[in-house]
Design an enzyme around this catalytic site. Structure first.
Site, PDB file in Angstrom:
ATOM      1  N   GLY A   1      10.064   1.919   5.417  1.00  0.00           N
ATOM      2  CA  GLY A   1      10.876   0.810   5.909  1.00  0.00           C
ATOM      3  C   GLY A   1      10.533   0.328   7.301  1.00  0.00           C
TER       4      GLY A   1
ATOM      5  N   HIS B   1       1.745  -7.767   1.788  1.00  0.00           N
ATOM      6  CA  HIS B   1       0.739  -6.963   1.102  1.00  0.00           C
ATOM      7  C   HIS B   1      -0.364  -6.601   2.097  1.00  0.00           C
ATOM      8  CE1 HIS B   1      -1.441  -5.417  -2.343  1.00  0.00           C
ATOM      9  NE2 HIS B   1      -2.516  -6.018  -1.900  1.00  0.00           N
TER      10      HIS B   1
HETATM   11  C1  GAR Z   1       3.349  -1.883   3.807  1.00  0.00           C
HETATM   12  O1  GAR Z   1       2.080  -1.570   4.314  1.00  0.00           O
HETATM   13  C2  GAR Z   1       3.261  -2.995   2.773  1.00  0.00           C
HETATM   14  O2  GAR Z   1       2.240  -3.909   3.036  1.00  0.00           O
HETATM   15  C3  GAR Z   1       2.959  -2.207   1.525  1.00  0.00           C
HETATM   16  O3  GAR Z   1       3.788  -1.074   1.625  1.00  0.00           O
HETATM   17  C4  GAR Z   1       3.903  -0.712   2.991  1.00  0.00           C
HETATM   18  C5  GAR Z   1       5.363  -0.448   3.297  1.00  0.00           C
HETATM   19  O4  GAR Z   1       5.498   0.085   4.589  1.00  0.00           O
HETATM   20  N1  GAR Z   1       3.251  -2.967   0.353  1.00  0.00           N
HETATM   21  C6  GAR Z   1       2.478  -2.962  -0.725  1.00  0.00           C
HETATM   22  O5  GAR Z   1       1.489  -2.276  -0.828  1.00  0.00           O
HETATM   23  C7  GAR Z   1       2.954  -3.874  -1.840  1.00  0.00           C
HETATM   24  N2  GAR Z   1       1.914  -4.056  -2.814  1.00  0.00           N
HETATM   25  P1  GAR Z   1       6.929   0.246   5.230  1.00  0.00           P
HETATM   26  O6  GAR Z   1       7.808   0.997   4.216  1.00  0.00           O
HETATM   27  O7  GAR Z   1       6.688   1.080   6.449  1.00  0.00           O
HETATM   28  O8  GAR Z   1       7.448  -1.112   5.542  1.00  0.00           O
END
Ligand code: GAR
Length: 202
Positions: free
Chosen positions: A11, A107
């Site tokens: 998050g 993404h």
């Molecule tokens: C982020 O790097 C986002 O780009 C990726 O998940 C991570 C979440 O980080 N999303 C994907 O890969 C979607 N295909 P967070 O929980 O620290 O925000």
């Protein structure tokens, strides 16, 4: 504009939204939902005193049932825009129909390269020298909707996903709040000549 956020993991992107858009320019985060009951993102929402709920797969007969329950809850919270901030589930067409052109995603790759899971790992295995972040509208495909914002970063000798993610996260934390601000301001539209092309008035 009332914003709902879906998040499966740590998050940090949700936190960037709390820190940089929540409570300013008429933007409020009104709900945070997760597919994972133990997602740290839910705890971040509780700390920010924003309603947070988990919708684990086991509680529903199928994906579309779960998605409709999420959509009903987000609607009851007044959500006008749904932000996927590390939400690792595909959303059903029924869910998307409830928020037409009002679901966006961040993404960790320069789409259309490396959609889906493990994007950074895919990019490293391919041997790319330029990495990046995309914020895009969500359609029925996998990371295939119209691009709102993108930013690239040259990392010609990167080998480890962790080192790439460490450089991409600050970019995500800038681009995702910026996209939400632009949408709230009414500055984002589709080019009538080519609805894949997102037009931004700055
Ligand atoms: C982020 O790097 C986002 O780009 C990726 O998940 C991570 C979440 O980080 N999303 C994907 O890969 C979607 N295909 P967070 O929980 O620290 O925000």
């Amino acid at each position: 504009m009332n914003v709902a956020v879906l998040a499966s993991g740590t998050g940090t992107n949700l936190q960037a939204l709390f820190d940089h858009v929540h409570g300013s320019e008429g933007i409020s985060i009104v709900a945070v939902a997760s597919d994972k009951p133990d997602a740290p993102a839910l705890e971040r929402a509780r700390v920010a005193r924003v309603p947070a709920r988990a919708f684990p797969a086991e509680g529903f007969p199928d994906r579309s049932g779960r998605d409709l329950a999420i959509a009903d809850w987000l609607t009851s919270q007044g959500a006008e825009l749904v932000v996927l901030a590390g939400y690792m589930q595909l959303l059903s067409e029924e869910f998307l129909a409830r928020f037409p052109d009002r679901v966006i995603n961040v993404h960790p790759a320069l789409l259309p390269a490396f959609p889906g899971l493990a994007a950074v790992e895919q990019a490293i295995s391919y041997g790319v020298k330029v990495f990046g972040v995309t914020v895009h509208f969500v359609d029925g495909g996998v990371d295939s909707g119209p691009v709102i914002l993108q930013r690239a970063i040259e990392l010609p000798s990167a080998r480890e996903p962790a080192e790439v993610l460490e450089r991409l996260h600050p970019i995500e934390h800038e681009l995702l709040p910026e996209a939400v601000r632009l949408i709230a301001r009414g500055a984002v539209s589709f080019d009538p000549a080519n609805p894949r092309r997102v037009v931004i008035e700055r």
